[in-house]
Motif scaffolding. Structure first.
Motif, PDB file in Angstrom:
ATOM      1  N   LEU A  19     -19.090  -5.930 -21.379  1.00  0.00           N
ATOM      2  CA  LEU A  19     -18.321  -6.760 -20.556  1.00  0.00           C
ATOM      3  C   LEU A  19     -16.875  -6.234 -20.795  1.00  0.00           C
ATOM      4  N   VAL A  20     -16.428  -5.963 -21.942  1.00  0.00           N
ATOM      5  CA  VAL A  20     -15.155  -5.642 -22.277  1.00  0.00           C
ATOM      6  C   VAL A  20     -14.842  -4.207 -21.498  1.00  0.00           C
ATOM      7  N   THR A  21     -15.706  -3.328 -21.433  1.00  0.00           N
ATOM      8  CA  THR A  21     -15.729  -2.185 -20.736  1.00  0.00           C
ATOM      9  C   THR A  21     -15.363  -2.285 -19.150  1.00  0.00           C
ATOM     10  N   MET A  22     -16.175  -3.301 -18.564  1.00  0.00           N
ATOM     11  CA  MET A  22     -16.083  -3.527 -17.265  1.00  0.00           C
ATOM     12  C   MET A  22     -15.028  -4.444 -16.834  1.00  0.00           C
ATOM     13  N   THR A  23     -14.270  -4.991 -17.594  1.00  0.00           N
ATOM     14  CA  THR A  23     -13.316  -6.003 -17.185  1.00  0.00           C
ATOM     15  C   THR A  23     -12.013  -5.498 -16.605  1.00  0.00           C
ATOM     16  N   THR A  24     -11.659  -5.739 -15.402  1.00  0.00           N
ATOM     17  CA  THR A  24     -10.472  -5.180 -14.590  1.00  0.00           C
ATOM     18  C   THR A  24      -9.428  -6.377 -14.193  1.00  0.00           C
ATOM     19  N   THR A  25     -10.210  -7.484 -14.103  1.00  0.00           N
ATOM     20  CA  THR A  25      -9.264  -8.313 -13.531  1.00  0.00           C
ATOM     21  C   THR A  25      -9.232  -9.788 -14.394  1.00  0.00           C
ATOM     22  N   GLN A  26      -8.006 -10.675 -14.130  1.00  0.00           N
ATOM     23  CA  GLN A  26      -7.902 -11.798 -15.169  1.00  0.00           C
ATOM     24  C   GLN A  26      -9.391 -12.699 -15.001  1.00  0.00           C
ATOM     25  N   SER A  27      -9.967 -12.598 -13.934  1.00  0.00           N
ATOM     26  CA  SER A  27     -11.097 -13.544 -13.787  1.00  0.00           C
ATOM     27  C   SER A  27     -12.241 -12.828 -14.830  1.00  0.00           C
ATOM     28  N   ASP A  28     -12.025 -11.391 -14.844  1.00  0.00           N
ATOM     29  CA  ASP A  28     -13.447 -10.971 -15.537  1.00  0.00           C
ATOM     30  C   ASP A  28     -13.000 -11.298 -17.153  1.00  0.00           C
ATOM     31  N   ILE A  48     -11.719  -9.715 -33.040  1.00  0.00           N
ATOM     32  CA  ILE A  48     -10.401  -9.037 -32.911  1.00  0.00           C
ATOM     33  C   ILE A  48     -10.361  -8.016 -32.133  1.00  0.00           C
ATOM     34  N   GLU A  49     -11.291  -7.020 -31.965  1.00  0.00           N
ATOM     35  CA  GLU A  49     -11.244  -5.668 -31.144  1.00  0.00           C
ATOM     36  C   GLU A  49     -11.217  -6.396 -29.664  1.00  0.00           C
ATOM     37  N   VAL A  50     -11.999  -7.155 -29.319  1.00  0.00           N
ATOM     38  CA  VAL A  50     -11.877  -7.790 -27.805  1.00  0.00           C
ATOM     39  C   VAL A  50     -10.345  -8.378 -27.536  1.00  0.00           C
ATOM     40  N   LEU A  51      -9.883  -9.266 -28.395  1.00  0.00           N
ATOM     41  CA  LEU A  51      -8.673  -9.733 -28.217  1.00  0.00           C
ATOM     42  C   LEU A  51      -7.637  -8.960 -28.302  1.00  0.00           C
ATOM     43  N   GLN A  52      -7.603  -7.719 -29.038  1.00  0.00           N
ATOM     44  CA  GLN A  52      -6.560  -6.781 -29.054  1.00  0.00           C
ATOM     45  C   GLN A  52      -6.524  -5.870 -27.591  1.00  0.00           C
ATOM     46  N   LYS A  53      -7.795  -5.893 -27.108  1.00  0.00           N
ATOM     47  CA  LYS A  53      -8.026  -4.997 -25.678  1.00  0.00           C
ATOM     48  C   LYS A  53      -7.609  -5.959 -24.936  1.00  0.00           C
ATOM     49  N   TYR A  54      -7.780  -7.172 -24.695  1.00  0.00           N
ATOM     50  CA  TYR A  54      -7.254  -8.217 -23.877  1.00  0.00           C
ATOM     51  C   TYR A  54      -5.824  -8.336 -23.961  1.00  0.00           C
ATOM     52  N   PHE A  57      -4.475  -5.524 -22.002  1.00  0.00           N
ATOM     53  CA  PHE A  57      -4.572  -5.829 -20.393  1.00  0.00           C
ATOM     54  C   PHE A  57      -3.436  -6.703 -20.122  1.00  0.00           C
ATOM     55  N   GLN A  58      -2.990  -7.767 -20.674  1.00  0.00           N
ATOM     56  CA  GLN A  58      -1.931  -8.651 -20.397  1.00  0.00           C
ATOM     57  C   GLN A  58      -0.579  -7.768 -20.389  1.00  0.00           C
ATOM     58  N   CYS A  59      -0.372  -6.882 -21.192  1.00  0.00           N
ATOM     59  CA  CYS A  59       0.576  -6.087 -21.302  1.00  0.00           C
ATOM     60  C   CYS A  59       0.582  -5.419 -19.774  1.00  0.00           C
ATOM     61  N   ALA A  60      -0.371  -4.738 -19.541  1.00  0.00           N
ATOM     62  CA  ALA A  60      -0.141  -3.967 -18.264  1.00  0.00           C
ATOM     63  C   ALA A  60      -0.268  -4.708 -17.275  1.00  0.00           C
ATOM     64  N   SER A  61      -1.153  -6.013 -17.002  1.00  0.00           N
ATOM     65  CA  SER A  61      -1.148  -6.433 -15.772  1.00  0.00           C
ATOM     66  C   SER A  61       0.168  -7.620 -15.503  1.00  0.00           C
ATOM     67  N   GLY A  62       0.741  -7.885 -16.498  1.00  0.00           N
ATOM     68  CA  GLY A  62       1.671  -8.958 -16.317  1.00  0.00           C
ATOM     69  C   GLY A  62       1.257 -10.222 -16.820  1.00  0.00           C
ATOM     70  N   ASN A  63      -0.191 -10.542 -16.824  1.00  0.00           N
ATOM     71  CA  ASN A  63      -0.746 -11.858 -17.270  1.00  0.00           C
ATOM     72  C   ASN A  63      -0.240 -12.082 -18.516  1.00  0.00           C
ATOM     73  N   ASN A 153       5.003  -0.207 -23.073  1.00  0.00           N
ATOM     74  CA  ASN A 153       3.723  -0.737 -22.760  1.00  0.00           C
ATOM     75  C   ASN A 153       3.679  -2.224 -22.445  1.00  0.00           C
ATOM     76  N   VAL A 154       4.950  -2.818 -22.284  1.00  0.00           N
ATOM     77  CA  VAL A 154       5.005  -4.227 -21.743  1.00  0.00           C
ATOM     78  C   VAL A 154       5.572  -4.450 -20.442  1.00  0.00           C
ATOM     79  N   VAL A 155       4.881  -4.054 -19.305  1.00  0.00           N
ATOM     80  CA  VAL A 155       5.059  -4.353 -18.055  1.00  0.00           C
ATOM     81  C   VAL A 155       6.032  -5.785 -17.798  1.00  0.00           C
ATOM     82  N   GLY A 156       7.281  -5.556 -17.204  1.00  0.00           N
ATOM     83  CA  GLY A 156       8.102  -6.720 -16.651  1.00  0.00           C
ATOM     84  C   GLY A 156       8.959  -7.431 -17.714  1.00  0.00           C
ATOM     85  N   PHE A 157       8.950  -6.700 -18.883  1.00  0.00           N
ATOM     86  CA  PHE A 157       9.882  -7.229 -20.064  1.00  0.00           C
ATOM     87  C   PHE A 157      11.245  -7.707 -19.565  1.00  0.00           C
ATOM     88  N   LYS A 158      11.973  -6.379 -19.047  1.00  0.00           N
ATOM     89  CA  LYS A 158      13.194  -6.466 -18.766  1.00  0.00           C
ATOM     90  C   LYS A 158      13.628  -7.763 -17.554  1.00  0.00           C
TER      91      LYS A 158
END
Length: 238
Positions: A19-28, A48-54, A57-63, A153-158
Protein backbone atom coordinates in the motif's frame (compact mmCIF):
# COMPACT_ATOMS: atom_id res chain seq x y z
CA UNK A 1 0.15 -4.60 14.16
CA UNK A 2 -1.52 -6.77 16.75
CA UNK A 3 -1.44 -10.15 15.07
CA UNK A 4 -2.73 -13.54 16.17
CA UNK A 5 0.11 -15.40 14.47
CA UNK A 6 3.45 -14.77 12.78
CA UNK A 7 2.09 -15.75 9.38
CA UNK A 8 -0.84 -13.33 9.73
CA UNK A 9 1.52 -10.59 10.86
CA UNK A 10 3.77 -11.18 7.85
CA UNK A 11 0.81 -11.01 5.47
CA UNK A 12 -0.32 -7.71 6.97
CA UNK A 13 3.20 -6.32 6.84
CA UNK A 14 3.62 -7.23 3.19
CA UNK A 15 0.19 -5.80 2.43
CA UNK A 16 1.01 -2.49 4.09
CA UNK A 17 4.36 -2.23 2.33
CA UNK A 18 2.47 -2.73 -0.93
CA UNK A 19 0.00 0.00 0.00
CA UNK A 20 2.80 2.41 0.87
CA UNK A 21 4.43 1.93 -2.53
CA UNK A 22 1.08 2.62 -4.22
CA UNK A 23 0.06 5.72 -2.26
CA UNK A 24 0.05 8.90 -4.32
CA UNK A 25 -2.83 10.92 -2.84
CA UNK A 26 -3.94 12.06 0.61
CA UNK A 27 -6.90 9.72 0.39
CA UNK A 28 -4.55 6.79 -0.25
CA UNK A 29 -2.39 7.75 2.70
CA UNK A 30 -5.39 8.12 4.99
CA UNK A 31 -6.27 4.48 4.31
CA UNK A 32 -2.74 3.40 5.21
CA UNK A 33 -2.06 5.65 8.19
CA UNK A 34 -5.40 5.72 10.04
CA UNK A 35 -5.16 2.09 11.28
CA UNK A 36 -1.61 2.77 12.50
CA UNK A 37 -2.82 5.48 14.85
CA UNK A 38 -5.52 3.42 16.54
CA UNK A 39 -5.30 1.40 19.73
CA UNK A 40 -2.20 -0.63 20.44
CA UNK A 41 -0.99 -0.27 16.84
CA UNK A 42 0.30 3.24 17.53
CA UNK A 43 3.12 1.79 19.70
CA UNK A 44 4.45 -0.57 17.05
CA UNK A 45 8.00 0.46 16.00
CA UNK A 46 7.37 -1.07 12.57
CA UNK A 47 5.13 1.94 11.90
CA UNK A 48 8.15 4.23 11.88
CA UNK A 49 9.14 3.54 8.29
CA UNK A 50 5.60 4.12 7.02
CA UNK A 51 5.17 7.36 9.00
CA UNK A 52 8.54 8.62 7.76
CA UNK A 53 7.45 8.06 4.17
CA UNK A 54 4.13 9.73 4.93
CA UNK A 55 6.01 12.77 6.23
CA UNK A 56 7.95 12.98 2.96
CA UNK A 57 4.62 12.94 1.15
CA UNK A 58 3.40 15.81 3.34
CA UNK A 59 6.53 17.82 2.60
CA UNK A 60 6.18 17.29 -1.15
CA UNK A 61 2.42 17.81 -1.40
CA UNK A 62 1.88 20.62 1.10
CA UNK A 63 -0.51 18.49 3.16
CA UNK A 64 -0.19 18.24 6.93
CA UNK A 65 -1.11 15.61 9.50
CA UNK A 66 -0.26 16.64 13.04
CA UNK A 67 -1.48 13.42 14.68
CA UNK A 68 0.63 11.21 12.43
CA UNK A 69 3.71 13.34 13.01
CA UNK A 70 3.12 13.36 16.76
CA UNK A 71 2.81 9.58 16.70
CA UNK A 72 6.13 9.33 14.85
CA UNK A 73 7.90 11.45 17.47
CA UNK A 74 6.39 9.35 20.26
CA UNK A 75 7.75 6.23 18.59
CA UNK A 76 11.19 7.88 18.52
CA UNK A 77 10.72 8.61 22.21
CA UNK A 78 9.91 4.97 23.02
CA UNK A 79 12.55 3.62 20.63
CA UNK A 80 15.40 6.17 20.64
CA UNK A 81 17.67 3.90 18.58
CA UNK A 82 15.31 4.58 15.64
CA UNK A 83 15.62 8.36 16.02
CA UNK A 84 16.31 10.12 12.72
CA UNK A 85 17.52 13.72 12.84
CA UNK A 86 16.68 14.65 9.24
CA UNK A 87 13.13 13.31 9.57
CA UNK A 88 12.64 15.19 12.83
CA UNK A 89 13.82 18.42 11.21
CA UNK A 90 11.27 18.02 8.41
CA UNK A 91 8.56 17.25 10.94
CA UNK A 92 9.33 20.38 12.99
CA UNK A 93 9.54 22.59 9.88
CA UNK A 94 6.09 21.41 8.84
CA UNK A 95 4.75 22.44 12.24
CA UNK A 96 6.43 25.87 11.93
CA UNK A 97 4.32 26.41 8.83
CA UNK A 98 1.22 26.24 11.05
CA UNK A 99 2.11 29.18 13.29
CA UNK A 100 0.52 30.71 15.32
CA UNK A 101 -0.73 27.25 16.31
CA UNK A 102 1.09 25.53 19.18
CA UNK A 103 1.96 22.44 17.12
CA UNK A 104 5.69 23.13 17.24
CA UNK A 105 5.74 23.44 21.03
CA UNK A 106 3.71 20.25 21.44
CA UNK A 107 6.05 18.30 19.20
CA UNK A 108 9.11 19.79 20.86
CA UNK A 109 7.90 18.45 24.21
CA UNK A 110 7.83 14.92 22.81
CA UNK A 111 11.39 14.96 21.48
CA UNK A 112 13.46 12.20 23.09
CA UNK A 113 15.86 13.38 25.77
CA UNK A 114 19.49 13.62 24.68
CA UNK A 115 18.54 13.36 21.02
CA UNK A 116 21.56 13.25 18.68
CA UNK A 117 22.27 16.57 17.01
CA UNK A 118 25.90 16.41 16.00
CA UNK A 119 25.61 19.12 13.35
CA UNK A 120 23.39 21.34 15.55
CA UNK A 121 20.69 21.22 12.86
CA UNK A 122 17.85 20.73 15.32
CA UNK A 123 19.19 23.64 17.36
CA UNK A 124 18.95 25.79 14.24
CA UNK A 125 15.29 24.86 13.84
CA UNK A 126 14.69 25.75 17.50
CA UNK A 127 16.30 29.14 16.88
CA UNK A 128 14.05 29.71 13.87
CA UNK A 129 11.00 29.07 16.02
CA UNK A 130 12.24 31.42 18.75
CA UNK A 131 12.76 34.23 16.23
CA UNK A 132 9.26 33.79 14.81
CA UNK A 133 7.60 33.57 18.22
CA UNK A 134 9.46 36.72 19.31
CA UNK A 135 8.61 38.50 16.05
CA UNK A 136 12.31 38.92 15.29
CA UNK A 137 11.58 38.49 11.61
CA UNK A 138 14.76 40.09 10.28
CA UNK A 139 16.86 37.64 12.30
CA UNK A 140 14.65 34.78 11.14
CA UNK A 141 15.22 35.53 7.46
CA UNK A 142 18.94 35.88 8.04
CA UNK A 143 19.01 32.35 9.51
CA UNK A 144 16.72 31.14 6.74
CA UNK A 145 19.12 32.38 4.06
CA UNK A 146 22.10 30.85 5.88
CA UNK A 147 20.49 27.40 6.06
CA UNK A 148 18.74 26.95 2.73
CA UNK A 149 19.54 23.23 2.71
CA UNK A 150 17.06 22.68 5.54
CA UNK A 151 14.08 23.84 3.49
CA UNK A 152 14.79 22.30 0.09
CA UNK A 153 12.32 19.44 0.51
CA UNK A 154 9.54 21.37 2.27
CA UNK A 155 7.20 22.76 -0.37
CA UNK A 156 5.58 26.10 0.47
CA UNK A 157 7.65 26.80 3.59
CA UNK A 158 8.57 30.40 2.77
CA UNK A 159 5.03 31.22 1.65
CA UNK A 160 3.59 29.85 4.90
CA UNK A 161 5.98 31.93 7.01
CA UNK A 162 5.21 35.07 5.00
CA UNK A 163 1.50 34.43 5.61
CA UNK A 164 2.18 34.26 9.35
CA UNK A 165 4.22 37.48 9.23
CA UNK A 166 1.46 39.22 7.26
CA UNK A 167 -1.08 38.28 9.95
CA UNK A 168 1.18 39.81 12.60
CA UNK A 169 1.62 42.99 10.56
CA UNK A 170 -2.12 43.30 9.96
CA UNK A 171 -2.87 43.00 13.66
CA UNK A 172 -0.02 45.20 14.91
CA UNK A 173 0.55 48.09 12.50
CA UNK A 174 -1.39 51.00 11.10
CA UNK A 175 1.62 52.21 9.11
CA UNK A 176 5.05 50.73 8.50
CA UNK A 177 8.14 51.93 6.64
CA UNK A 178 9.07 50.25 3.38
CA UNK A 179 12.47 49.20 4.73
CA UNK A 180 10.98 47.61 7.85
CA UNK A 181 8.29 45.83 5.84
CA UNK A 182 10.89 44.37 3.50
CA UNK A 183 12.96 43.16 6.44
CA UNK A 184 9.87 41.51 7.95
CA UNK A 185 8.99 39.78 4.69
CA UNK A 186 12.57 38.81 3.90
CA UNK A 187 12.30 40.49 0.52
CA UNK A 188 14.14 43.35 -1.20
CA UNK A 189 12.26 43.05 -4.49
CA UNK A 190 9.59 45.79 -4.77
CA UNK A 191 7.44 43.69 -7.11
CA UNK A 192 7.35 40.78 -4.65
CA UNK A 193 6.41 43.09 -1.77
CA UNK A 194 3.68 44.65 -3.93
CA UNK A 195 2.27 41.18 -4.66
CA UNK A 196 2.13 40.45 -0.92
CA UNK A 197 0.57 43.81 -0.09
CA UNK A 198 -2.11 44.00 -2.79
CA UNK A 199 -4.50 41.28 -1.51
CA UNK A 200 -4.49 42.91 1.94
CA UNK A 201 -5.23 46.42 0.70
CA UNK A 202 -1.96 47.90 1.91
CA UNK A 203 -1.27 51.26 0.28
CA UNK A 204 2.20 52.67 -0.35
CA UNK A 205 2.88 56.39 -0.20
CA UNK A 206 6.52 57.33 -0.65
CA UNK A 207 8.53 55.21 1.76
CA UNK A 208 5.55 54.39 4.00
CA UNK A 209 2.88 51.74 3.83
CA UNK A 210 -0.60 52.22 5.24
CA UNK A 211 -1.66 48.87 6.62
CA UNK A 212 -5.08 49.99 7.74
CA UNK A 213 -6.90 53.25 8.14
CA UNK A 214 -7.75 53.45 11.81
CA UNK A 215 -10.77 55.68 11.10
CA UNK A 216 -12.39 52.78 9.29
CA UNK A 217 -12.18 50.71 12.45
CA UNK A 218 -13.43 53.37 14.89
CA UNK A 219 -17.18 53.13 15.20
CA UNK A 220 -19.39 54.91 17.71
CA UNK A 221 -20.73 52.59 20.33
CA UNK A 222 -24.04 53.33 21.95
CA UNK A 223 -24.20 52.13 25.53
CA UNK A 224 -27.57 51.75 27.18
CA UNK A 225 -27.75 51.07 30.90
CA UNK A 226 -31.00 50.07 32.52
CA UNK A 227 -31.38 50.73 36.23
CA UNK A 228 -34.37 49.40 38.13
CA UNK A 229 -36.04 51.96 40.38
CA UNK A 230 -35.89 49.60 43.33
CA UNK A 231 -32.09 49.51 43.14
CA UNK A 232 -31.80 53.29 43.68
CA UNK A 233 -34.86 53.91 45.85
CA UNK A 234 -32.78 53.72 49.02
CA UNK A 235 -30.28 56.27 47.70
CA UNK A 236 -33.03 58.71 46.71
CA UNK A 237 -34.76 58.31 50.05
CA UNK A 238 -31.57 59.26 51.91
Amino acid sequence: FHCISNSTCLKWLLYYKYLVTMTTTQSDWDKVVTPLLEGINKYNPENIEVLQKYLLFQCASGNYDFNANLSLLKLYQFHPHHFDTETTILLLLKSLMKLPSTDFLLLKCVLPQDYPDEKQLLSKVMDLHNHLESCHFKQFWEKYNENQELFTNVVGFKEAIISYVVDIINSSFQTISDDLLKSYLGETNDAVVDNVAQPHGWIKSGSQWTIKNQEEFIKPKKIISKIEFESVAGILAS
